[in-house]
Design a protein around this motif. Structure first.
Motif, PDB file in Angstrom:
ATOM      1  N   SER A 256       1.015  -0.844  -0.274  1.00  0.00           N
ATOM      2  CA  SER A 256       0.360   0.466  -0.018  1.00  0.00           C
ATOM      3  C   SER A 256       0.782   1.846   0.192  1.00  0.00           C
ATOM      4  CB  SER A 256      -1.353   0.467   1.516  1.00  0.00           C
ATOM      5  OG  SER A 256      -2.010  -1.063   0.601  1.00  0.00           O
TER       6      SER A 256
ATOM      7  N   ALA B 264      -2.298   2.616   6.953  1.00  0.00           N
ATOM      8  CA  ALA B 264      -2.262   0.935   6.376  1.00  0.00           C
ATOM      9  C   ALA B 264      -2.282   0.059   7.651  1.00  0.00           C
ATOM     10  CB  ALA B 264      -1.178   1.248   5.327  1.00  0.00           C
TER      11      ALA B 264
ATOM     12  N   SER C 117      -8.067   0.198  -1.027  1.00  0.00           N
ATOM     13  CA  SER C 117      -6.833   1.613  -0.262  1.00  0.00           C
ATOM     14  C   SER C 117      -5.700   2.444  -1.116  1.00  0.00           C
ATOM     15  CB  SER C 117      -5.980   0.568   0.878  1.00  0.00           C
ATOM     16  OG  SER C 117      -6.278  -0.514   1.802  1.00  0.00           O
TER      17      SER C 117
ATOM     18  N   VAL D  99      -5.563  -4.065  -1.389  1.00  0.00           N
ATOM     19  CA  VAL D  99      -4.495  -3.323  -1.531  1.00  0.00           C
ATOM     20  C   VAL D  99      -4.986  -1.813  -2.088  1.00  0.00           C
ATOM     21  CG1 VAL D  99      -2.670  -3.171  -2.514  1.00  0.00           C
ATOM     22  CG2 VAL D  99      -2.968  -4.670  -1.540  1.00  0.00           C
TER      23      VAL D  99
END
Length: 296
Positions: free
Chosen positions: A83, A228, A167, A164
């Motif tokens: 991320s 994250a 995000s 992922v």
């Protein structure tokens, strides 16, 4: 002396007026709950009973033996690494394209890329759950694209990548604004001087732009790291930690340990450990980033 006394009084009044309310709120919302949570790590409290029995370091010992916790921690580290890299790569590229004269209608694109960050994580998770389970599956079947023929959320490997993707989609636009601020702060005179000296675009990017963008990198990586590591809302609404627990990140594991299994002591110990990990990694990132900033 009179003037000095009035000056000190003015400073005290200014502090009481402006700093004290914020300090009080910070103490009540952050410091006191953190200290109370740290105290709970030494108890066997289950969240219901009134008596809290001190058990010493038993909760930390249980943490070391909790295989599910370490599995979720390793998965989280993988998620964080991917991320952070992808969010900052896309944020930097968007910032570069939308800070110069490469594209027209820059304000429109800036607003478009930033909009996902305004959507709450819970709502975002439900939206993308529909996209992965319905929209993309239908597109995959109609066009014969095997990669989208089945829901990503039903596959352990693809479900992780769906986290992922969502995000990156949410955070890249936010980081883009910070990078745009960094790009606009670079003096045009420096770039023009480099062009006069015969520097190509890649040379200017490598030896001028990137070193001057170090402060932006430090801020963006710090923000991406902290968000994250602590992601929970998207994890909950998008995958729920499934399938087969393959997407249960550490924040979700800590929550379930404390509030679902009612093992507050162990859950708080895991939360404190997670806090230390995030603080150390973020602190080292800022420290080494600042050193590069000075050298730049």
């Amino acid at each position: 002396m009179e003037l000095l006394g009035r000056t000190k009084g003015d400073k005290i009044k200014s502090f009481l007026m402006f700093a004290l309310p914020g300090t009080f709120v910070f103490l009540c919302v952050v410091i006191i709950p953190f200290l109370y949570g740290f105290y709970l790590t030494f108890t066997d409290w289950d969240g219901i009973k009134a008596v809290k029995t001190m058990v010493g370091f038993e909760n930390y010992s249980a943490l070391l033996k909790d295989k599910d916790f370490w599995t979720s921690m390793v998965l989280t580290l993988k998620y964080v690494a991917l991320s952070v890299v992808l969010v900052n790569v896309f944020g930097f590229l968007f910032g570069y394209l939308l800070s110069g004269k490469v594209l027209k209608g820059q304000n429109f694109f800036r607003a478009g890329f930033f909009t996902p960050n305004l959507i709450g994580g819970v709502v975002l998770g439900f939206i993308w759950q529909f996209v992965f389970s319905q929209a993309l599956v239908k597109i995959g079947k109609n066009f014969g694209w095997e990669i989208f023929s089945k829901s990503w959320l039903a596959d352990p490997d693809k479900a992780f990548w769906s986290l992922v993707v969502v995000s990156v989609w949410q955070l890249a636009g936010y980081m883009m604004l910070i990078y745009i601020a960094g790009f606009t702060g670079i003096s045009e005179d420096v770039l023009e001087a480099a062009s006069i000296d015969g520097a190509e675009k890649w040379t200017k990017m490598r030896h001028i732009i990137l070193p001057l963008m170090v402060p932006s990198f430090v801020i963006c990586i710090f923000l991406t790291l902290s968000r994250a590591f602590m992601v929970y809302d998207i994890n909950l609404t998008l995958t729920g930690g499934e399938p087969y627990g393959s997407t249960r990140l550490v924040a979700m594991h800590v929550y379930e340990k404390a509030f679902t299994a009612r093992k507050y002591g162990i859950g708080q110990a895991e939360a404190v450990f997670l806090f230390i990990v995030v603080a150390v990694i973020s602190g080292l990132q800022v420290y080494f980033g600042k050193k590069k900033e000075v050298e730049a």
